[in-house]
Write an enzyme that holds these catalytic residues in place. Structure first.
Site, PDB file in Angstrom:
ATOM      1  N   HIS A   1       0.832  -1.203   0.000  1.00  7.23           N
ATOM      2  CA  HIS A   1       0.000   0.000   0.000  1.00  7.23           C
ATOM      3  C   HIS A   1       0.870   1.258   0.000  1.00  7.23           C
ATOM      4  O   HIS A   1       2.076   1.208   0.268  1.00  7.23           O
ATOM      5  CB  HIS A   1      -0.920   0.007   1.226  1.00  7.23           C
ATOM      6  CG  HIS A   1      -0.160  -0.148   2.511  1.00  7.23           C
ATOM      7  ND1 HIS A   1       0.584   0.869   3.073  1.00  7.23           N
ATOM      8  CD2 HIS A   1       0.000  -1.215   3.329  1.00  7.23           C
ATOM      9  CE1 HIS A   1       1.151   0.453   4.175  1.00  7.23           C
ATOM     10  NE2 HIS A   1       0.826  -0.808   4.365  1.00  7.23           N
TER      11      HIS A   1
ATOM     12  N   ASP B   1       3.794  -4.879   3.306  1.00  7.38           N
ATOM     13  CA  ASP B   1       5.219  -5.199   3.280  1.00  7.38           C
ATOM     14  C   ASP B   1       5.472  -6.623   3.756  1.00  7.38           C
ATOM     15  O   ASP B   1       6.392  -7.297   3.291  1.00  7.38           O
ATOM     16  CB  ASP B   1       6.015  -4.195   4.120  1.00  7.38           C
ATOM     17  CG  ASP B   1       5.482  -4.014   5.532  1.00  7.38           C
ATOM     18  OD1 ASP B   1       4.398  -4.535   5.849  1.00  7.38           O
ATOM     19  OD2 ASP B   1       6.163  -3.324   6.322  1.00  7.38           O
TER      20      ASP B   1
END
Length: 444
Positions: A50, A339
């Site tokens: 994101h 991540d």
């Protein structure tokens, strides 16, 4: 004519016919002489983190580790910021330009809108990242962002979704075994980075007593106990103590920097780019241990990687395959996650990358691992893998991206299948990825 002459004559005719069939004709060439067609990009998978968000930890929790209050953000904890949305739109626009220059998408218009499939995790920041990429890639077009029902999407959070039964003792041992069973050893290894972090947090002189740390209610980072423990909530094991806390704090500073904060809002005026790059080593060290350790990576990433491989196989075969994301005939698959997902895939495949200004295998906001499927001139397929992300300067200054001013890009070597030109044959790529996947943690 004698029998011998007849047989000899027929033999000459047959020989001439054979030579005629083997030699190139005016209308067709022998296979070895067919000019190879130009390689064609037929499919791309973008596994992206994101965009820039606010810190997930509350301001009150962060304040316990600093002498001054942390800045307020204009969005709730963990949500995509307006700048983060804009940066992802710019990235989406670049993807459109890049893919159109390689013939995968049209340069403008909406004719390819139904050939882009976007799947996002259920969090607000991932949903909004998917929408921002859609706006950038296909402005004015209808591109729906697919989101699973329920709180936990098994694609991104398989353990929370009940896929597989992790061995928590093995998970703890797999991390502890990489650090000699002593998590506090990392503190000494990264002492300079921790001192720089302490300097930004409290205004301390490195390696010196710091009265600001002794304030009531403040916590000294290096005094926190270190341990590797079994946990729930999507992770079979985790590291507790200075390394994890330092990782969260250093990433909070990265988010301030990427979000364009100035003055006292940027590390109370004590954070420079050089200091940021130094303390981010703590964040990458934590990510390497907690997310890329092979057993941890397999149990958390196998389901995602399996669906990625099935989607690529669907594109290669041009037939509908179960377990794929999107439909046969799609050109681009965008997966908007976290991540953690990127680090898990890196750990499973044993891959790494390095972008200027970042740490090895770093996963900055908006960074993406890309798998491209190319059809070679004679019909065989190859896979090109790379990691791409906006530079700190591009994020901080909201710089437009284009073919002439692209984001950072690092080619990725995939052990087990990459050749000298960094690509994998499709067959070897499939074999390598299948060997990395643990089917006990895959939902068909």
């Amino acid at each position: 004519m004698s029998i011998t002459e007849v047989c000899w004559s027929r033999g000459i005719v047959l020989l001439n016919l054979l030579i005629f069939l083997l030699l190139p004709s005016a209308g067709a060439a022998a296979p070895d002489n067919v000019p190879a067609r130009k390689p064609k990009l037929i499919f791309a998978v973008i596994l992206t983190r994101h965009g820039v968000r606010s810190p997930i930890a509350s301001v009150e929790a962060l304040n316990a580790f600093s002498s001054q209050p942390w800045p307020a953000w204009d969005v709730p904890p963990g949500d995509l910021t307006p700048r983060g949305r804009k940066l992802m739109e710019l990235f989406g626009s670049y993807y459109r330009s890049y893919f159109s220059s390689n013939g995968l998408l049209s340069q403008a218009g909406c004719e390819d809108a139904d050939r882009i499939f976007i799947r996002a995790d259920t969090d607000t920041r991932t949903r909004e990242t998917g929408r921002a990429l859609a706006v950038g890639m296909m402005p004015g077009c209808q591109v729906e962002v697919q989101v699973a029902s329920g709180k936990d999407d098994p694609l991104f959070s398989p353990l929370n979704a009940g896929i597989g039964e992790p061995d928590c003792a093995l998970a703890v041992a797999s991390i502890a075994g990489r650090i000699g069973g002593d998590p506090s050893a990392f503190i000494a290894t990264y002492r300079n980075e921790f001192e720089t972090l302490r300097q930004v947090l409290f205004g301390c002189v490195p390696y010196s007593p710091c009265p600001a740390e002794q304030q009531s209610g403040k916590q000294t980072l290096l005094d926190q106990p270190s341990s590797v423990v079994a946990v729930t909530g999507g992770h079979a094991a985790d590291i507790q103590g200075p390394l994890k806390i330092g990782s969260n704090l250093s990433e909070a500073f990265l988010l301030e920097y990427a979000n364009g904060m100035e003055g006292r809002d940027l590390g109370w005026g004590r954070l420079t780019e050089a200091k940021l790059l130094e303390i981010m080593r703590i964040h990458e060290a934590y990510a390497d241990l907690a997310r890329q350790t092979p057993y941890i990576a397999r149990i958390q990433g196998s389901n995602l990687l399996s669906h990625i491989l099935r989607s690529m196989a669907q594109a290669a075969s041009d037939t509908t395959l179960s377990g794929s994301l999107g439909k046969s005939g799609d050109h681009v698959l965008v997966i908007a996650g976290h991540d953690t997902n990127l680090s898990n895939i890196a750990g499973m495949l044993g891959i790494s990358w390095l972008l200027g200004g970042y740490q090895p295998t770093d996963t900055p906001p908006g960074g993406a691992l890309v798998f491209e499927l190319w059809r070679q001139g004679r019909g065989e397929f190859v896979v090109n893998t790379y990691f791409t992300a906006q530079s700190l300067e591009q994020m901080r200054n909201v710089l437009p991206l284009s073919i002439d001013n692209p984001p950072l890009k690092s080619p990725v070597f995939v052990p087990g299948c990459s050749r000298g030109n960094m690509t994998c044959t499709w067959e070897e790529f499939q074999r390598t990825v299948n060997n990395a996947i643990d089917l006990a943690f895959v939902r068909p």
